[in-house]
Design a protein around this motif. Sequence first.
Motif, PDB file in Angstrom:
ATOM      1  N   THR A   1     -82.620  -1.424  32.179  1.00  0.00           N
ATOM      2  CA  THR A   1     -82.510  -2.372  33.036  1.00  0.00           C
ATOM      3  C   THR A   1     -83.625  -2.157  34.234  1.00  0.00           C
ATOM      4  O   THR A   1     -84.242  -2.819  35.646  1.00  0.00           O
ATOM      5  CB  THR A   1     -81.224  -2.470  33.661  1.00  0.00           C
ATOM      6  OG1 THR A   1     -81.244  -0.994  33.741  1.00  0.00           O
ATOM      7  CG2 THR A   1     -80.321  -2.680  32.499  1.00  0.00           C
ATOM      8  N   ILE A   2     -84.289  -0.415  34.315  1.00  0.00           N
ATOM      9  CA  ILE A   2     -84.997   0.021  35.349  1.00  0.00           C
ATOM     10  C   ILE A   2     -86.631   0.216  34.351  1.00  0.00           C
ATOM     11  O   ILE A   2     -86.811   0.813  33.731  1.00  0.00           O
ATOM     12  CB  ILE A   2     -84.224   0.614  36.798  1.00  0.00           C
ATOM     13  CG1 ILE A   2     -83.753  -0.530  37.167  1.00  0.00           C
ATOM     14  CG2 ILE A   2     -85.798   0.806  37.231  1.00  0.00           C
ATOM     15  CD1 ILE A   2     -82.675   0.890  38.765  1.00  0.00           C
ATOM     16  N   ASP A   3     -87.487  -0.995  34.892  1.00  0.00           N
ATOM     17  CA  ASP A   3     -88.783   0.339  33.674  1.00  0.00           C
ATOM     18  C   ASP A   3     -90.142   0.549  34.904  1.00  0.00           C
ATOM     19  O   ASP A   3     -90.533  -0.378  35.435  1.00  0.00           O
ATOM     20  CB  ASP A   3     -89.358  -0.535  32.901  1.00  0.00           C
ATOM     21  CG  ASP A   3     -88.646  -1.117  31.834  1.00  0.00           C
ATOM     22  OD1 ASP A   3     -87.941   0.154  31.281  1.00  0.00           O
ATOM     23  OD2 ASP A   3     -88.682  -2.555  30.728  1.00  0.00           O
ATOM     24  N   VAL A   4     -90.090   1.352  35.472  1.00  0.00           N
ATOM     25  CA  VAL A   4     -90.991   1.926  36.215  1.00  0.00           C
ATOM     26  C   VAL A   4     -91.826   3.033  35.773  1.00  0.00           C
ATOM     27  O   VAL A   4     -91.587   3.939  34.892  1.00  0.00           O
ATOM     28  CB  VAL A   4     -90.121   2.726  37.505  1.00  0.00           C
ATOM     29  CG1 VAL A   4     -89.803   1.298  38.594  1.00  0.00           C
ATOM     30  CG2 VAL A   4     -89.630   3.764  37.286  1.00  0.00           C
ATOM     31  N   GLU A   5     -93.186   2.705  36.603  1.00  0.00           N
ATOM     32  CA  GLU A   5     -94.668   3.153  36.299  1.00  0.00           C
ATOM     33  C   GLU A   5     -94.651   4.447  37.374  1.00  0.00           C
ATOM     34  O   GLU A   5     -94.395   3.690  38.705  1.00  0.00           O
ATOM     35  CB  GLU A   5     -95.852   2.392  36.872  1.00  0.00           C
ATOM     36  CG  GLU A   5     -95.749   1.912  35.546  1.00  0.00           C
ATOM     37  CD  GLU A   5     -97.416   0.871  35.882  1.00  0.00           C
ATOM     38  OE1 GLU A   5     -97.676   0.669  36.621  1.00  0.00           O
ATOM     39  OE2 GLU A   5     -97.461   0.065  34.603  1.00  0.00           O
TER      40      GLU A   5
ATOM     41  N   VAL B   1    -105.801   3.680  37.484  1.00  0.00           N
ATOM     42  CA  VAL B   1    -105.135   2.703  36.612  1.00  0.00           C
ATOM     43  C   VAL B   1    -104.461   3.271  35.997  1.00  0.00           C
ATOM     44  O   VAL B   1    -103.444   2.594  36.221  1.00  0.00           O
ATOM     45  CB  VAL B   1    -106.630   2.241  35.822  1.00  0.00           C
ATOM     46  CG1 VAL B   1    -106.176   0.975  34.736  1.00  0.00           C
ATOM     47  CG2 VAL B   1    -108.337   2.065  36.729  1.00  0.00           C
ATOM     48  N   GLU B   2    -104.173   4.191  35.135  1.00  0.00           N
ATOM     49  CA  GLU B   2    -103.023   4.748  34.661  1.00  0.00           C
ATOM     50  C   GLU B   2    -102.516   5.047  35.026  1.00  0.00           C
ATOM     51  O   GLU B   2    -101.971   6.630  36.174  1.00  0.00           O
ATOM     52  CB  GLU B   2    -103.566   5.840  33.204  1.00  0.00           C
ATOM     53  CG  GLU B   2    -102.771   5.803  31.985  1.00  0.00           C
ATOM     54  CD  GLU B   2    -103.077   6.270  30.951  1.00  0.00           C
ATOM     55  OE1 GLU B   2    -102.712   5.894  29.228  1.00  0.00           O
ATOM     56  OE2 GLU B   2    -104.637   7.190  30.935  1.00  0.00           O
TER      57      GLU B   2
ATOM     58  N   PRO C   1     -99.850  11.515  29.714  1.00  0.00           N
ATOM     59  CA  PRO C   1    -101.650  11.081  29.429  1.00  0.00           C
ATOM     60  C   PRO C   1    -102.308  11.812  30.575  1.00  0.00           C
ATOM     61  O   PRO C   1    -103.328  12.511  30.398  1.00  0.00           O
ATOM     62  CB  PRO C   1    -101.927   9.768  30.275  1.00  0.00           C
ATOM     63  CG  PRO C   1    -100.406   9.100  31.180  1.00  0.00           C
ATOM     64  CD  PRO C   1     -99.640   9.478  30.322  1.00  0.00           C
ATOM     65  N   LYS C   2    -101.813  12.419  32.123  1.00  0.00           N
ATOM     66  CA  LYS C   2    -101.869  13.425  32.684  1.00  0.00           C
ATOM     67  C   LYS C   2    -101.581  15.041  32.356  1.00  0.00           C
ATOM     68  O   LYS C   2    -100.413  14.863  33.024  1.00  0.00           O
ATOM     69  CB  LYS C   2    -102.122  12.846  33.999  1.00  0.00           C
ATOM     70  CG  LYS C   2    -102.928  11.642  34.548  1.00  0.00           C
ATOM     71  CD  LYS C   2    -104.496  11.890  34.491  1.00  0.00           C
ATOM     72  CE  LYS C   2    -104.698  10.622  35.297  1.00  0.00           C
ATOM     73  NZ  LYS C   2    -106.735  10.655  34.508  1.00  0.00           N
TER      74      LYS C   2
END
Length: 381
Positions: A55-59, A192-193, A180-181
């Motif tokens: 329902t919520i996908d956040v970066e 970017v990522e 990734p970090k």
Amino acid sequence: MKKVILTSILIALVVIGCADKAQAPAPAAPLLPVLAIKNTEATTDSEYPASIQGTIDVEIRPQVSGNLDRVFVDEGAYVSKGQSLFKINERPFREQLNNALANLHGAEAALINSQLEVDKLTPLVQNKVVSDYQLKTAKASHRIAASNIEQAKAMVESARINLSYTTITAPVSGYIGRLPKKQGSLVSATDVEPLTKLSDVHQVYAYFSLGETDFINFKSQYSGNTIGDKIKNLPPVSLILADGNAYTQLGKIDMVDGQFDKNTGAITLRATFPNANGTLRSGNTGKIRLGIQHDDAILVPQSATIEMQDKVFVYTLNKGNKVNKMPITIIGKTGTDYLIKDGVKSGDQIVLSGIDKLQEGQVIQPEKSTPTKVAQIINKK
């Protein structure tokens, strides 16, 4: 003389053989069960590929630049809203805050000094010792000092905000994605990522698309003047997972896109499913199974059909009990039956079993089938 006798014997044998063949009975027509086709009510299931999202996908991204000092979570971990995820080195931002506070204190002192100047000149102007020009200049300087304080306060608040950004917290509860970090990496707001992705999957959305014809048929099944009214009357839907099994919870269609995609000619719908146990995750795939009601349907058992060269056929019974191989058009399935659009109609009779050995125009002995007999034949298949 001997040749004449031998020839007579051979002729006699040939005549006897032909007589035997003439007297041999023709093979009996096979006894095969037949079914009379009738119009009936049916519900067909159609499946549409679906993509699943939380329902919520956040970066999760940094809002300030710096070295990543701490990583408080692991990949795949469940986190609560407000929980700390990452820590960026805060020393440069704390020094910026200290500098902003120092500027604020200096501005406050300048304001006090300008107020003292105004207070000193006011009685002198009243007694005409000095001109009012000096007082006006002092008051202008006082207003400038006051505005400098507001600016200094804004700088302090901005420094505090940047300092707070060095601790990155979870905006919602959910599951952490890849990281990734790693600790010690240099991060920036322009990267970017993202640092990671966070998915709230206590409920999930399953997005699927219907073509124009399917959507028209879909809408016609349910009452209501508007799409919103029809959505309220929609029955629950099933989600078929990638392994072919149905998800344990039923979902509800709660959104229809406002327009068709001009490239695909399809419209997107959304079904919401409960996911308290976290079984489903963002990125899962599956199929939405929709049931469509047909009031006047023609049904044919799947076991009574044969497929040849990408076409499906049934054997119909004509006059004289001769069979005819008839192509049919299938528009859906319900249980063990096909829903037929063209090829057979109500009143036609079709052969139920033994069709793999039949030939066009062959004569059979029809055996009428009861519902029990039909069920037994289908179950054997």
